[in-house]
Design a protein around this motif. Structure first.
Motif, PDB file in Angstrom:
ATOM      1  N   GLU A  41      10.422  37.612  -9.314  1.00 56.37           N
ATOM      2  CA  GLU A  41      10.872  36.762  -8.216  1.00 56.37           C
ATOM      3  C   GLU A  41      11.779  35.644  -8.723  1.00 56.37           C
ATOM      4  O   GLU A  41      12.776  35.302  -8.073  1.00 56.37           O
ATOM      5  CB  GLU A  41       9.660  36.167  -7.491  1.00 56.37           C
ATOM      6  CG  GLU A  41      10.018  35.316  -6.275  1.00 56.37           C
ATOM      7  CD  GLU A  41      10.862  36.040  -5.240  1.00 56.37           C
ATOM      8  OE1 GLU A  41      11.706  35.377  -4.585  1.00 56.37           O
ATOM      9  OE2 GLU A  41      10.700  37.270  -5.086  1.00 56.37           O
ATOM     10  N   ARG A  70      15.092  37.269  -9.144  1.00 51.84           N
ATOM     11  CA  ARG A  70      15.765  37.490  -7.862  1.00 51.84           C
ATOM     12  C   ARG A  70      16.442  36.207  -7.364  1.00 51.84           C
ATOM     13  O   ARG A  70      17.578  36.242  -6.875  1.00 51.84           O
ATOM     14  CB  ARG A  70      14.753  37.965  -6.811  1.00 51.84           C
ATOM     15  CG  ARG A  70      14.263  39.387  -6.996  1.00 51.84           C
ATOM     16  CD  ARG A  70      13.243  39.717  -5.911  1.00 51.84           C
ATOM     17  NE  ARG A  70      12.613  41.000  -6.100  1.00 51.84           N
ATOM     18  CZ  ARG A  70      13.089  42.150  -5.636  1.00 51.84           C
ATOM     19  NH1 ARG A  70      14.224  42.157  -4.954  1.00 51.84           N
ATOM     20  NH2 ARG A  70      12.450  43.279  -5.847  1.00 51.84           N
ATOM     21  N   GLN A  71      15.747  35.095  -7.486  1.00 52.65           N
ATOM     22  CA  GLN A  71      16.313  33.832  -7.018  1.00 52.65           C
ATOM     23  C   GLN A  71      17.546  33.450  -7.822  1.00 52.65           C
ATOM     24  O   GLN A  71      18.539  32.972  -7.267  1.00 52.65           O
ATOM     25  CB  GLN A  71      15.248  32.739  -7.093  1.00 52.65           C
ATOM     26  CG  GLN A  71      14.095  32.935  -6.119  1.00 52.65           C
ATOM     27  CD  GLN A  71      12.978  31.934  -6.313  1.00 52.65           C
ATOM     28  OE1 GLN A  71      13.097  30.969  -7.087  1.00 52.65           O
ATOM     29  NE2 GLN A  71      11.860  32.143  -5.626  1.00 52.65           N
ATOM     30  N   GLU A 120      20.505  36.012  -6.996  1.00 47.88           N
ATOM     31  CA  GLU A 120      21.035  35.984  -5.631  1.00 47.88           C
ATOM     32  C   GLU A 120      22.405  35.321  -5.574  1.00 47.88           C
ATOM     33  O   GLU A 120      23.294  35.743  -4.813  1.00 47.88           O
ATOM     34  CB  GLU A 120      20.045  35.260  -4.715  1.00 47.88           C
ATOM     35  CG  GLU A 120      20.426  35.268  -3.250  1.00 47.88           C
ATOM     36  CD  GLU A 120      19.370  34.600  -2.393  1.00 47.88           C
ATOM     37  OE1 GLU A 120      19.408  34.787  -1.158  1.00 47.88           O
ATOM     38  OE2 GLU A 120      18.506  33.880  -2.945  1.00 47.88           O
ATOM     39  N   GLN A 159      21.211  42.793  -6.997  1.00 51.55           N
ATOM     40  CA  GLN A 159      19.924  43.254  -6.498  1.00 51.55           C
ATOM     41  C   GLN A 159      19.361  44.295  -7.460  1.00 51.55           C
ATOM     42  O   GLN A 159      20.109  45.137  -7.976  1.00 51.55           O
ATOM     43  CB  GLN A 159      20.072  43.883  -5.116  1.00 51.55           C
ATOM     44  CG  GLN A 159      20.558  42.936  -4.040  1.00 51.55           C
ATOM     45  CD  GLN A 159      20.682  43.647  -2.705  1.00 51.55           C
ATOM     46  OE1 GLN A 159      19.925  44.566  -2.406  1.00 51.55           O
ATOM     47  NE2 GLN A 159      21.633  43.225  -1.897  1.00 51.55           N
TER      48      GLN A 159
END
Length: 369
Positions: free
Chosen positions: A112, A115-116, A119, A124
């Motif tokens: 996570e 992902r942050q 972004e 992805q």
């Protein structure tokens, strides 16, 4: 070899998760269309945990400074000076944790975080075990004499293979295990590898289309490269083999660590719990007799093509799964239920990918891109 009184709840675990990415335009990013520096922008935004260095190797170039880093193929000059890394994707690795639950929670938390950070750049993650578009990685320019001379281990000599593949290392160890016991577990997992890897299959595509089987990664990789690595403390404890079964530990914390390396990249990180418990159950079991120093390449290729469609593979895998289940403490056995369901349905994760492809005709849609 019996493990005697080694308690199941004393095992420690670590997870390494390789994965590929697509960008905001839907491009599958690899060595052909992106650079190390472009991907490394994500790593620059992520934190350093100083306490990790007791468990995690950094390496001479410092590329593995963090839990997150760029996987790739490193190039050097004729004099051995580092030039660049051709990237294949990302890896996240956990420190050694006192339980599989904690290792998985750490991995999911760090995914996570990734992902942050990613972004901002439109990246992805994609859960496929093989680059679905490229046929091969050819180092350009060809390796020079210095590079050839410094790629002498079995894994270094086959490093071009890993540039197309993505998959986890699930590692475990126990302070009461002897090196001989750890090596025996490594041989046992190597022997049963072709029967358990279908639970993870996620590479049914090659060169932009279905290739006829369920794991091109397994077909292409396992045999030339190992199913298992066991880290030992001295040269005298190593077992001669090609590919390598035993590797000399580079950190004290690595001694006795058993790494299973033959699974495909799972379709979701939650499957690591079932796969890790399967490995632990096989390690604890005292009924399975098979042992092998190197993986049987032909058996892996057959498994990669047929998986649980083959009645003999399905039956043998069921026997291994039942042995692992019986060896685990009762309160842990339910973690194997996703694998039981796969066997009952004779399906692997690759089957779901192929279903999407047959509906859409789009490989990237099938792998989640």
């Amino acid at each position: 070899m019996s493990l005697g009184g080694v308690p199941a709840d004393g095992f420690r675990f670590g997870l390494e998760d390789e994965f590929s990415v697509v960008d905001s335009n839907g491009r599958f990013l690899d060595f052909s269309n992106t650079t190390f520096d472009e991907l490394d922008r994500v790593i620059e935004k992520l934190p350093v945990f100083d306490d990790d260095y007791r468990h995690l190797r950094v390496g001479d170039l410092g590329i593995k400074l963090k839990r997150w880093y760029i996987e790739g193929f490193e190039r050097f000059t004729d004099e051995g000076e580092y030039i660049r890394t051709d990237p294949k994707g990302f890896e996240i690795r956990t420190p050694i944790c006192p339980s599989l639950d904690e290792a998985l929670a750490t991995l999911e938390h760090d995914m996570e975080r990734w992902r942050q950070a990613a972004e901002e750049f439109g990246y992805q993650p994609i859960r496929t075990a093989l680059n679905p578009l490229q046929r091969e990685y050819i180092p350009t320019p060809p390796l020079n004499e210095w590079e050839i001379a410094h790629r002498q281990t079995p894994e270094e000599q086959t490093a071009h293979i890993h540039m197309l593949t993505y998959g986890p290392d699930i590692s475990f160890s126990h302070p009461d295990l002897t090196i001989a016991e750890a090596i025996d577990i490594g041989k046992k997992l190597t022997y049963y590898s072709p029967l358990i890897v279908p639970f993870s299959f996620t590479s049914p595509f090659f060169e932009g289309r279905p290739w006829g089987g369920y794991s091109r990664r397994t077909f292409h990789r396992t045999g030339p490269r190992p199913s298992v690595l066991v880290h030992v403390g001295s040269e005298g404890e190593r077992v001669a083999s090609f590919p390598t079964l035993t590797d000399l530990a580079r950190l004290p914390a690595e001694v006795g660590r058993i790494e299973f390396k033959a699974f495909d990249c799972p379709p979701h990180t939650g499957l690591y719990m079932a796969l890790g418990m399967l490995l632990l159950g096989i390690a604890l079991d005292e009924s399975l007799p098979g042992r092998a120093t190197v993986p049987d390449a032909e058996s892996h290729r057959h498994s990669a093509m047929r998986a649980f469609d083959d009645d003999e593979i399905r039956s043998a895998a069921s026997n291994v799964l039942e042995a692992a289940r019986a060896a685990l403490p009762g309160e842990w056995r339910w973690h194997l239920e996703p694998l039981v369901a796969m066997l009952d349905a004779s399906r692997t994760p690759a089957h779901a990918m192929l279903d999407i492809y047959h509906d859409t005709g789009d490989v990237l849609a099938a792998i989640g891109g």
